[in-house]
Design a protein around this motif. Structure first.
Motif, short mmCIF file in Angstrom:
data_model
loop_
_atom_site.label_atom_id
_atom_site.label_comp_id
_atom_site.label_asym_id
_atom_site.label_seq_id
_atom_site.Cartn_x
_atom_site.Cartn_y
_atom_site.Cartn_z
N ARG A 5 0.87 -1.18 0.00
CA ARG A 5 0.00 0.00 0.00
C ARG A 5 0.91 1.23 0.00
O ARG A 5 1.81 1.33 0.85
CB ARG A 5 -0.90 0.00 1.24
CG ARG A 5 -1.92 1.14 1.24
CD ARG A 5 -3.03 0.87 2.26
NE ARG A 5 -2.55 1.06 3.63
CZ ARG A 5 -2.61 2.22 4.28
NH1 ARG A 5 -3.04 3.31 3.65
NH2 ARG A 5 -2.20 2.33 5.54
N ARG A 6 0.72 2.09 -0.99
CA ARG A 6 1.57 3.28 -1.13
C ARG A 6 0.97 4.43 -0.33
O ARG A 6 -0.21 4.71 -0.46
CB ARG A 6 1.62 3.66 -2.60
CG ARG A 6 2.36 4.95 -2.86
CD ARG A 6 2.31 5.28 -4.33
NE ARG A 6 3.14 6.44 -4.62
CZ ARG A 6 3.51 6.78 -5.84
NH1 ARG A 6 3.13 6.05 -6.85
NH2 ARG A 6 4.26 7.83 -6.06
N HIS A 8 1.48 8.38 0.32
CA HIS A 8 2.22 9.59 -0.07
C HIS A 8 2.59 10.38 1.18
O HIS A 8 1.93 10.28 2.21
CB HIS A 8 1.33 10.46 -0.97
CG HIS A 8 1.13 9.88 -2.34
ND1 HIS A 8 2.12 9.90 -3.31
CD2 HIS A 8 0.08 9.23 -2.88
CE1 HIS A 8 1.67 9.31 -4.39
NE2 HIS A 8 0.44 8.88 -4.17
N THR A 15 7.97 8.22 -0.22
CA THR A 15 6.79 7.36 -0.08
C THR A 15 6.95 6.41 1.10
O THR A 15 8.04 5.90 1.34
CB THR A 15 6.63 6.50 -1.36
OG1 THR A 15 6.60 7.35 -2.49
CG2 THR A 15 5.34 5.69 -1.31
N VAL A 17 5.69 2.77 2.37
CA VAL A 17 5.13 1.57 1.72
C VAL A 17 4.73 0.60 2.83
O VAL A 17 5.55 0.27 3.69
CB VAL A 17 6.19 0.91 0.80
CG1 VAL A 17 5.66 -0.40 0.23
CG2 VAL A 17 6.58 1.87 -0.33
N LEU A 38 7.28 -2.04 -7.13
CA LEU A 38 7.69 -0.82 -6.41
C LEU A 38 8.34 0.19 -7.34
O LEU A 38 8.67 1.30 -6.95
CB LEU A 38 8.64 -1.17 -5.26
CG LEU A 38 7.95 -1.87 -4.08
CD1 LEU A 38 8.97 -2.25 -3.03
CD2 LEU A 38 6.85 -1.02 -3.48
N PHE A 41 6.93 3.33 -7.25
CA PHE A 41 6.86 3.95 -5.92
C PHE A 41 8.10 4.80 -5.64
O PHE A 41 8.40 5.10 -4.50
CB PHE A 41 6.79 2.86 -4.83
CG PHE A 41 5.46 2.16 -4.72
CD1 PHE A 41 4.63 2.02 -5.81
CD2 PHE A 41 5.04 1.63 -3.52
CE1 PHE A 41 3.42 1.36 -5.71
CE2 PHE A 41 3.82 0.96 -3.39
CZ PHE A 41 3.01 0.84 -4.50
#
Ligand SMILES: Cc1cn([C@H]2C[C@H](O)[C@@H](COP(=O)(O)OP(=O)(O)O[C@H]3O[C@H](C)C(=O)[C@H](O)[C@H]3O)O2)c(=O)[nH]c1=O
Length: 177
Positions: A5-6, A8, A15, A17, A38, A41
């Motif tokens: 799940r990213r 912000h 990021t 994670v 990723l 990401f």
């Protein structure tokens, strides 16, 4: 199936994670890192080295470290034992958030990692004893390019959560900006 799940942050490119855990009666399975998943990401996906640190004392601070251009490195930082307050500082002179910092609790329990792009200084404070971290770096170690930011620099003004109990002489010696 979502394995990460990213989350912000307020610093562009930085990021958090969350590694999803798939549990059953034996325990859980979790994908720790995935170049393909990723990449978007903020990771280049390359892994040039993997480092492991153990910090025994609660309140100890390591950092704030970075590698200068052209050796700036992305780091995927995870805490697999204990809990830390992980900090990244935006060192990109042209960034709208230059010298702003973001702190995040990373722990074995919350299964969170910090994906830190090149251009950031990184450090952390232990919130428990016996904290073990795993770092994935996308560039090799370049000691000649190592830079440091003083963890107490008033220009950055990091709110460390607990009293600082231990630092290396090297970290203490970093000049203020
Ligand atoms: C980073 C690194 C260090 N070293 C050698 C250099 C020293 O002789 C010894 C300890 O290095 P240092 O004192 O920089 O370790 P820490 O103070 O824990 O710093 C680390 O923790 C902070 C929070 C970080 O973000 C850095 O990635 C990392 O530097 O390992 C290597 O051989 N390879 C490496 O990639």
């Amino acid at each position: 199936m979502q394995r990460f799940r990213r989350i912000h942050t307020e610093l562009p490119g930085l990021t958090v994670v969350e590694r999803m855990q798939f549990g059953d009666e034996r325990g859980f399975f979790s994908r720790f890192f995935c170049q393909e998943e990723l990449f978007g990401f903020g990771s280049t996906g390359a892994i040039a080295q993997i480092n492991h640190t153990m910090t025994r004392t609660k309140g100890a601070v390591r950092g704030l470290h970075f590698q200068r251009s052209p050796h700036e490195e992305a780091k995927f930082v995870s805490c697999l034992a204990g809990a830390i307050f992980d900090v990244a500082v935006d060192m990109r002179p042209d960034s709208p958030t230059y010298l702003r910092w973001h702190g995040e609790v990373l722990s074995a329990e919350n299964a969170r990692s910090m994906m830190i792009p090149g251009g950031f200084a990184h450090g952390f404070q232990t919130l428990t004893e016996n904290c073990e971290l795993i770092y994935l770096h996308d560039k090799p170690f370049a000691p000649e390019a190592e830079g440091g930011l003083n963890v107490l620099d008033p220009r950055v003004n990091i709110a460390w959560p607990v009293e600082i109990t231990q630092m290396s002489e090297r970290d203490r010696s970093f000049a203020f900006i």
